[in-house]
Design a protein around this motif. Structure first.
Motif, PDB file in Angstrom:
ATOM      1  N   VAL A  48       0.862  -1.187   0.000  1.00  0.00           N
ATOM      2  CA  VAL A  48       0.000   0.000   0.000  1.00  0.00           C
ATOM      3  C   VAL A  48       0.894   1.231   0.000  1.00  0.00           C
ATOM      4  CG1 VAL A  48      -1.740   1.315   1.260  1.00  0.00           C
ATOM      5  CG2 VAL A  48      -1.859  -1.194   1.220  1.00  0.00           C
ATOM      6  N   ILE A  49       0.663   2.144  -0.951  1.00  0.00           N
ATOM      7  CA  ILE A  49       1.404   3.399  -1.013  1.00  0.00           C
ATOM      8  C   ILE A  49       0.456   4.537  -0.677  1.00  0.00           C
ATOM      9  CG2 ILE A  49       2.710   4.984  -2.479  1.00  0.00           C
ATOM     10  CD1 ILE A  49       3.629   2.591  -4.122  1.00  0.00           C
ATOM     11  N   THR A  50       0.845   5.387   0.261  1.00  0.00           N
ATOM     12  CA  THR A  50       0.011   6.513   0.666  1.00  0.00           C
ATOM     13  C   THR A  50       0.889   7.725   0.915  1.00  0.00           C
ATOM     14  OG1 THR A  50      -1.813   7.154   2.144  1.00  0.00           O
ATOM     15  CG2 THR A  50       0.074   6.020   3.152  1.00  0.00           C
ATOM     16  N   GLY A  51       0.289   8.838   1.332  1.00  0.00           N
ATOM     17  CA  GLY A  51       1.027  10.064   1.594  1.00  0.00           C
ATOM     18  C   GLY A  51       0.808  10.556   3.007  1.00  0.00           C
ATOM     19  N   GLN A  52       1.797  11.248   3.525  1.00  0.00           N
ATOM     20  CA  GLN A  52       1.684  11.840   4.856  1.00  0.00           C
ATOM     21  C   GLN A  52       1.061  13.220   4.745  1.00  0.00           C
ATOM     22  OE1 GLN A  52       5.079  13.535   7.599  1.00  0.00           O
ATOM     23  NE2 GLN A  52       5.049  11.312   7.852  1.00  0.00           N
ATOM     24  N   GLY A  53       0.220  13.571   5.714  1.00  0.00           N
ATOM     25  CA  GLY A  53      -0.398  14.888   5.701  1.00  0.00           C
ATOM     26  C   GLY A  53      -1.669  14.919   4.880  1.00  0.00           C
ATOM     27  N   THR A  54      -1.932  16.049   4.254  1.00  0.00           N
ATOM     28  CA  THR A  54      -3.204  16.249   3.551  1.00  0.00           C
ATOM     29  C   THR A  54      -3.126  15.984   2.057  1.00  0.00           C
ATOM     30  OG1 THR A  54      -2.709  18.613   3.298  1.00  0.00           O
ATOM     31  CG2 THR A  54      -3.972  17.957   5.250  1.00  0.00           C
ATOM     32  N   ILE A  92      -5.103   6.949  -1.723  1.00  0.00           N
ATOM     33  CA  ILE A  92      -5.023   8.370  -2.037  1.00  0.00           C
ATOM     34  C   ILE A  92      -5.692   9.165  -0.920  1.00  0.00           C
ATOM     35  CG2 ILE A  92      -5.458  10.116  -3.788  1.00  0.00           C
ATOM     36  CD1 ILE A  92      -3.763   7.825  -4.814  1.00  0.00           C
ATOM     37  N   ASN A  93      -4.890   9.845  -0.107  1.00  0.00           N
ATOM     38  CA  ASN A  93      -5.401  10.553   1.063  1.00  0.00           C
ATOM     39  C   ASN A  93      -5.652  12.040   0.818  1.00  0.00           C
ATOM     40  OD1 ASN A  93      -2.405  10.364   0.945  1.00  0.00           O
ATOM     41  ND2 ASN A  93      -2.529  11.911   2.556  1.00  0.00           N
ATOM     42  N   GLY A  94      -5.445  12.490  -0.414  1.00  0.00           N
ATOM     43  CA  GLY A  94      -5.644  13.891  -0.756  1.00  0.00           C
ATOM     44  C   GLY A  94      -5.307  14.104  -2.215  1.00  0.00           C
ATOM     45  N   PRO A  95      -5.010  15.319  -2.639  1.00  0.00           N
ATOM     46  CA  PRO A  95      -4.716  15.573  -4.044  1.00  0.00           C
ATOM     47  C   PRO A  95      -3.590  14.696  -4.590  1.00  0.00           C
ATOM     48  CG  PRO A  95      -5.056  17.642  -2.884  1.00  0.00           C
ATOM     49  CD  PRO A  95      -5.049  16.579  -1.842  1.00  0.00           C
ATOM     50  N   ALA A  96      -3.812  14.185  -5.801  1.00  0.00           N
ATOM     51  CA  ALA A  96      -2.805  13.412  -6.548  1.00  0.00           C
ATOM     52  C   ALA A  96      -2.669  14.102  -7.899  1.00  0.00           C
ATOM     53  CB  ALA A  96      -3.243  11.966  -6.701  1.00  0.00           C
ATOM     54  N   ILE A  97      -1.708  14.992  -8.001  1.00  0.00           N
ATOM     55  CA  ILE A  97      -1.605  15.878  -9.159  1.00  0.00           C
ATOM     56  C   ILE A  97      -0.358  15.550  -9.965  1.00  0.00           C
ATOM     57  CG2 ILE A  97      -1.533  18.289  -9.915  1.00  0.00           C
ATOM     58  CD1 ILE A  97      -4.112  17.460  -8.463  1.00  0.00           C
ATOM     59  N   GLY A  98      -0.454  15.606 -11.291  1.00  0.00           N
ATOM     60  CA  GLY A  98       0.700  15.378 -12.153  1.00  0.00           C
ATOM     61  C   GLY A  98       1.316  14.017 -11.910  1.00  0.00           C
ATOM     62  N   ALA A  99       2.560  14.004 -11.437  1.00  0.00           N
ATOM     63  CA  ALA A  99       3.225  12.739 -11.136  1.00  0.00           C
ATOM     64  C   ALA A  99       2.490  11.959 -10.058  1.00  0.00           C
ATOM     65  CB  ALA A  99       4.671  13.000 -10.720  1.00  0.00           C
TER      66      ALA A  99
END
Length: 242
Positions: A48-54, A92-99
């Motif tokens: 699972v790949i996710t992001g920290q923060g918003t 996806i925990n928030g915006p996923a823009i471009g790359a």
């Protein structure tokens, strides 16, 4: 820059540059590629790949994304995820823009929160994405939505992305981990076979074609330099098609 853990058969990789909204630079791309490989070697059945923060990933770090080293790092990382012999889920925990959108479509499955938004605004800065990204978006979400993202620099909300098939489920990281645990119990050979067939795109040939040359020409154009200058000077860019 990156956090990771492996619990039973489920690996978790978290992009950890919240001060840059998890924007990708060479170091983060390399770390992500190495983390995926390491977790597979350590016995992960699903990652699972996710992001920290918003933000999930705000795209390429525009302070460090204008050379061939970054292109090699970015597309090498995306290729590693696509070619991984196990499923990779984007949480996806928030915006996923471009790359960030490219990272999402390189994964096999996508679950997104209500705050997620997708976009590929390369036309706003003179850059481009490779032929694999263009074709994958068109194949995944359809020609109309792909044109909205790529030609009009539009965006998709999570509900729109789900209706087009870019997002398979709407939910949180906890939901993603529960889903990953379920997928980890499926037959590995069957899953690996299905993934390989679904991802069987001849993008290697693109590297030798006019399409790939045109992609590289966009990336190193005068318009890109103009976009960088405009961003620094806080004004709208004036593109000249050079």
């Amino acid at each position: 820059m990156l956090n990771q853990q492996l619990n039973d058969a489920v690996g978790v990789i978290e992009l950890a540059r919240p001060e840059r909204r998890n924007a990708l630079n060479v170091a983060l791309c390399d770390a992500l590629r190495e983390a995926v490989t390491s977790q597979i070697d350590d016995g992960a059945r699903v990652i699972v790949i996710t992001g920290q923060g918003t933000s999930f990933c705000s795209g390429a770090d525009l302070d460090a994304a204008y050379d061939d080293e970054f292109l090699q790092a970015l597309y090498g990382m995306l290729e590693t995820i696509r070619n991984a012999p196990i499923p990779v889920i984007a949480a996806i925990n928030g915006p996923a823009i471009g790359a960030g959108t490219q990272l999402a479509i390189a994964c096999d499955l996508c679950i997104a929160s209500e705050s997620a938004v997708f976009g590929v605004p390369t036309a706003k800065n003179g850059l481009a994405v490779d032929p694999w990204t263009v074709r994958s978006l068109a194949s995944l979400i359809g020609g109309g939505p792909a044109r909205l993202l790529l030609i009009a620099a539009g965006s998709l909300s999570v509900t729109e992305a789900a209706s087009y098939g870019l997002v398979q489920r709407i939910g949180s990281l906890e939901d993603a981990l529960e889903w990953a645990a379920q997928v980890a119990k499926l037959a590995p050979l069957s899953v690996a076979y299905s993934k390989r067939v679904l991802n069987d795109m001849d993008d290697e040939q693109d590297r030798e074609t006019e399409l790939y040359a045109q992609f590289k020409a966009c990336f190193f154009s005068e318009d890109v330099a103009e976009a960088r200058a405009a961003r620094s000077e806080k004004r709208a860019p004036l593109f000249r098609g050079k």
